[in-house]
Design an enzyme around this catalytic site. Structure first.
Site: not given
Length: 372
Positions: A109, A202
């Site tokens: 991410c 995330c």
């Protein structure tokens, strides 16, 4: 002064980051990222609170971010990276779980979304000199260092960033502790001063993990086997729902002592466990990591290296034994529950010099084949 685009998440860390940059005289622009769409991505199972759960919690974050931007008197924009997140983060996450690994989505991410697509957007659309995030870490001329707050340090999650990404990034909270950040937010009267820290996956948030994965991976039950006695102790619902060292959630009852997950056989759908008195099965003394990211040119000549195998773990002494192409081997004193698929991050003092994905574990020179 520089033109800086701040990733404003709706949380207190990014809000104080934006304030500090503006206070320093920079031209600050806030941008809110939305990278997950629960409806579009078939995210219906695994909601934390079935009665009160909002299908798109990021909308509340967006509202908070807008109010904070108004309080700080900075412009705010919104950008979606939903397709990019699916293609470059979430698809890899699912593939790794299907392969019996325990991935860390925050690593990709950061590498592919926050510090790649967001950086590109900030430069192309806003002509930014830098981007800034509310991470507890430090950068200096493309080098990455641990943050001053050891309890909140996030350098572990940033180990796959390139030097060019780091050269364009500012972490205003690098020298602060969380308590200081909260104090600043309270003194400013920011609406999110007491907002709890984000947790979970995330950009996706908190989920009942087993149910959430079933949105994307069908359950594949199999036997739970004592690795020492080879005795079948029960049934599991799927190897992908368990990680090395886990001691709850696999339904064993009536045992004389607690059991731990120590490995698996993906092909045979076997989950290997061991009693607490047999913790040797969790131990390794060396590993091989792939997808190496070299953040220091002089790491071969450095002594007193240490490594973290998971977030908030205290770094332990290690030795780099071998480097070959994009892989490296390290040795260490016996350590428990190191998990394939996770990240190993190597430090010299507080500087990140090397990171990679844990691929193979060894004990006394032998590969741990019960992790296949």
């Amino acid at each position: 002064m520089a033109k800086i685009v701040v990733g404003l998440s709706g949380g207190v860390d990014s809000a104080v980051s934006a304030y500090l940059l503006k206070k320093a005289g920079h031209n600050v622009i806030a941008v809110f990222m939305r990278n997950w769409d629960s409806s579009l991505n078939n995210d219906f199972l695994g909601k934390k609170n079935e009665k009160n759960f909002t299908i798109c919690p990021q909308e509340q974050d967006w509202l908070d971010a807008k109010v904070v931007a108004k309080q700080l008197n900075i412009p705010i924009f919104r950008i979606d990276f939903i397709k990019e997140y699916w293609d470059e983060v979430f698809s890899d996450l699912i593939l790794k779980y299907q392969s019996g690994l325990t991935p860390n989505p925050d690593i990709l991410c950061n590498k592919n979304i926050k510090f790649k697509h967001f950086l590109d957007y900030a430069q192309k659309v806003h002509n930014a000199d830098f981007i800034a995030m509310g991470h507890y870490a430090k950068t200096d001329n493309g080098n990455l260092y641990a943050g001053a707050d050891s309890l909140k340090d996030q350098s572990y999650f940033l180990g796959q960033l390139s030097k060019s990404q780091l050269q364009k990034t500012i972490f205003p909270l690098g020298n602060l502790h969380k308590s200081e950040v909260r104090k600043i937010a309270n003194e400013l009267g920011l609406i999110n001063a007491k907002k709890k820290d984000s947790t979970g996956i995330c950009f996706i948030g908190e989920r009942k993990f087993t149910d959430f994965l079933q949105n994307y991976i069908p359950a594949q039950p199999g036997n739970i086997i004592d690795i020492s006695t080879k005795k079948v102790l029960g049934k599991h619902i799927g190897i992908m729902y368990f990680t090395i060292g886990q001691r709850k959630g696999f339904g064993l009852s009536g045992m004389k002592e607690p059991y731990f997950v120590v490995g698996h056989n993906l092909k045979e759908k076997i989950l290997y466990v061991s009693p607490q008195s047999e913790k040797k099965w969790l131990e390794s003394d060396s590993l091989m990591a792939k997808n190496a990211n070299f953040l220091s040119e002089n790491f071969r000549n450095l002594d007193n290296l240490s490594a973290k195998f998971r977030y908030r773990q205290e770094a332990i002494p290690i030795k780099i034994e071998k480097i070959q192409d994009n892989s490296f081997w390290i040795s260490y004193q016996k350590y428990q529950a190191i998990t394939p698929g996770q990240q190993v991050v190597i430090y010299h003092q507080n500087q990140v010099i090397l990171a990679g994905e844990i691929a193979l574990l060894f004990r006394n020179g032998k590969k741990l084949d019960y992790l296949d």
